[in-house]
Design a protein around this motif. Structure first.
Motif, PDB file in Angstrom:
ATOM      1  N   GLN A  69       0.812  -1.217   0.000  1.00 52.21           N
ATOM      2  CA  GLN A  69       0.000   0.000   0.000  1.00 52.21           C
ATOM      3  C   GLN A  69       0.846   1.269   0.000  1.00 52.21           C
ATOM      4  OE1 GLN A  69      -2.187  -0.713   3.660  1.00 52.21           O
ATOM      5  NE2 GLN A  69      -4.018  -1.271   2.502  1.00 52.21           N
ATOM      6  N   THR A  70       0.458   2.217  -0.829  1.00 54.14           N
ATOM      7  CA  THR A  70       0.886   3.601  -0.692  1.00 54.14           C
ATOM      8  C   THR A  70      -0.137   4.247   0.242  1.00 54.14           C
ATOM      9  OG1 THR A  70       1.844   3.713  -2.902  1.00 54.14           O
ATOM     10  CG2 THR A  70       1.195   5.810  -1.897  1.00 54.14           C
ATOM     11  N   LYS A  71       0.336   5.078   1.176  1.00 53.08           N
ATOM     12  CA  LYS A  71      -0.556   5.729   2.132  1.00 53.08           C
ATOM     13  C   LYS A  71      -0.338   7.239   2.112  1.00 53.08           C
ATOM     14  CE  LYS A  71      -0.409   1.826   5.337  1.00 53.08           C
ATOM     15  NZ  LYS A  71       0.009   1.377   6.670  1.00 53.08           N
ATOM     16  N   LEU A  72      -1.410   7.981   2.254  1.00 50.75           N
ATOM     17  CA  LEU A  72      -1.359   9.425   2.453  1.00 50.75           C
ATOM     18  C   LEU A  72      -1.944   9.674   3.842  1.00 50.75           C
ATOM     19  CD1 LEU A  72      -0.722  12.246   1.378  1.00 50.75           C
ATOM     20  CD2 LEU A  72      -3.029  12.294   0.388  1.00 50.75           C
ATOM     21  N   VAL A  73      -1.063  10.045   4.792  1.00 46.81           N
ATOM     22  CA  VAL A  73      -1.421  10.103   6.210  1.00 46.81           C
ATOM     23  C   VAL A  73      -1.586  11.552   6.648  1.00 46.81           C
ATOM     24  CG1 VAL A  73      -0.726   9.418   8.544  1.00 46.81           C
ATOM     25  CG2 VAL A  73       0.015   8.043   6.570  1.00 46.81           C
ATOM     26  N   ARG A  74      -2.670  11.827   7.395  1.00 55.10           N
ATOM     27  CA  ARG A  74      -2.847  13.142   8.000  1.00 55.10           C
ATOM     28  C   ARG A  74      -3.599  13.025   9.308  1.00 55.10           C
ATOM     29  NH1 ARG A  74      -7.613  16.715   6.054  1.00 55.10           N
ATOM     30  NH2 ARG A  74      -9.016  15.258   5.041  1.00 55.10           N
ATOM     31  N   VAL A  75      -3.480  14.060  10.121  1.00 59.15           N
ATOM     32  CA  VAL A  75      -4.108  14.084  11.441  1.00 59.15           C
ATOM     33  C   VAL A  75      -5.300  15.037  11.404  1.00 59.15           C
ATOM     34  CG1 VAL A  75      -3.755  14.706  13.867  1.00 59.15           C
ATOM     35  CG2 VAL A  75      -1.957  13.505  12.612  1.00 59.15           C
ATOM     36  N   LEU A  76      -6.450  14.542  11.827  1.00 58.03           N
ATOM     37  CA  LEU A  76      -7.659  15.358  11.883  1.00 58.03           C
ATOM     38  C   LEU A  76      -7.805  16.056  13.228  1.00 58.03           C
ATOM     39  CD1 LEU A  76     -10.200  12.888  10.225  1.00 58.03           C
ATOM     40  CD2 LEU A  76      -8.841  14.680   9.133  1.00 58.03           C
ATOM     41  N   GLN A  77      -7.287  15.415  14.275  1.00 53.56           N
ATOM     42  CA  GLN A  77      -7.367  15.987  15.626  1.00 53.56           C
ATOM     43  C   GLN A  77      -6.165  15.492  16.411  1.00 53.56           C
ATOM     44  OE1 GLN A  77      -8.958  13.855  18.650  1.00 53.56           O
ATOM     45  NE2 GLN A  77      -7.738  15.366  19.717  1.00 53.56           N
ATOM     46  N   GLY A  78      -5.467  16.413  17.086  1.00 51.85           N
ATOM     47  CA  GLY A  78      -4.349  16.034  17.932  1.00 51.85           C
ATOM     48  C   GLY A  78      -2.993  16.117  17.257  1.00 51.85           C
ATOM     49  N   GLU A  79      -2.061  15.301  17.772  1.00 49.81           N
ATOM     50  CA  GLU A  79      -0.661  15.355  17.337  1.00 49.81           C
ATOM     51  C   GLU A  79      -0.050  13.961  17.437  1.00 49.81           C
ATOM     52  OE1 GLU A  79       3.471  17.612  18.741  1.00 49.81           O
ATOM     53  OE2 GLU A  79       1.580  18.063  19.733  1.00 49.81           O
ATOM     54  N   ILE A  80       0.670  13.575  16.385  1.00 47.61           N
ATOM     55  CA  ILE A  80       1.345  12.279  16.380  1.00 47.61           C
ATOM     56  C   ILE A  80       2.786  12.431  15.898  1.00 47.61           C
ATOM     57  CG2 ILE A  80      -0.799  11.009  15.930  1.00 47.61           C
ATOM     58  CD1 ILE A  80       0.263  10.561  13.017  1.00 47.61           C
ATOM     59  N   MET A  81       3.609  11.451  16.255  1.00 52.31           N
ATOM     60  CA  MET A  81       4.920  11.283  15.640  1.00 52.31           C
ATOM     61  C   MET A  81       4.716  10.154  14.633  1.00 52.31           C
ATOM     62  SD  MET A  81       8.071  11.952  15.118  1.00 52.31           S
ATOM     63  CE  MET A  81       8.362  13.142  16.419  1.00 52.31           C
ATOM     64  N   ASP A  82       4.762  10.491  13.352  1.00 51.23           N
ATOM     65  CA  ASP A  82       4.549   9.524  12.287  1.00 51.23           C
ATOM     66  C   ASP A  82       5.915   9.000  11.851  1.00 51.23           C
ATOM     67  OD1 ASP A  82       2.386   8.316  10.885  1.00 51.23           O
ATOM     68  OD2 ASP A  82       3.040   9.325   9.062  1.00 51.23           O
ATOM     69  N   VAL A  83       6.050   7.683  11.753  1.00 52.92           N
ATOM     70  CA  VAL A  83       7.350   7.070  11.480  1.00 52.92           C
ATOM     71  C   VAL A  83       7.214   6.034  10.372  1.00 52.92           C
ATOM     72  CG1 VAL A  83       9.207   5.663  12.456  1.00 52.92           C
ATOM     73  CG2 VAL A  83       8.098   7.401  13.872  1.00 52.92           C
TER      74      VAL A  83
END
Length: 182
Positions: A69-83
């Motif tokens: 899978q190719t993924k397009l990741v985003r945050v709708l609420q809050g904060e993450i460390m994406d790795v």
């Protein structure tokens, strides 16, 4: 839309143009035509959304070919460390990882190509994460890497002693022993 290349080939950060006024803000989170003009042509077929509490780590997950899978990741609420971890054996950055803080406020998105393991930790009290995928989920092709692999030495932006991790993720193999087919 602004595109920012990372040190890993094909892994890019996207920041949409957004418009703010007294009512709030507006932006296009995804526009196939605009991405195409930036040289990104991906046919997304599935959206996934998760809600997680502070100190949760999800990942590191991937799907092997032909269901990668190719993924397009985003945050709708809050904060993450994406790795992400590069699993492509022919890549000069094979085995290297990249991390970025994605927040609802910064509106940044990470485009993760096929051939990467992906995960995130929740830095805020809660977070809602949305990601688009270009392949449907296939249980038989899923794989993973333990989040605390000593060789990878990933900085998740939190104390790993308090991490909330699923039972499934706790038994994932280390990078050296994962079943990646890339």
């Amino acid at each position: 839309m602004n595109i920012e290349e990372t040190f890993i080939k094909d892994l890019v950060v996207l920041t949409p143009d957004f418009f703010e006024d007294s009512r709030g803000y507006f932006f296009e989170g995804y526009n196939k035509n605009k991405l195409s003009t930036l040289g990104i042509s991906v046919d997304f077929v599935q959206d996934n959304q998760s809600f997680s509490k502070k100190d949760t780590i999800r990942g590191l997950h991937y799907q092997n070919p032909p269901y990668a899978q190719t993924k397009l990741v985003r945050v709708l609420q809050g904060e993450i460390m994406d790795v992400v971890v590069d699993l492509r054996k022919a890549s000069p950055t094979y085995g290297q990882h990249f991390g970025i803080c994605l927040t609802a406020d910064n509106k940044k998105q990470l485009l993760v190509p096929q051939g990467f393991a992906h995960g995130f930790s929740v830095l805020s009290e809660t977070a809602v994460v949305l990601y688009k995928c270009d392949q449907f989920y296939n249980k038989a092709s899923e794989g993973g890497i333990c989040f605390d692999d000593v060789a990878l030495n990933i900085d998740w932006g939190m104390d790993l002693k308090v991490a909330i991790v699923s039972e499934k993720d706790l038994v994932l193999p280390d990078f050296q022993n994962c079943n990646s087919k890339f």
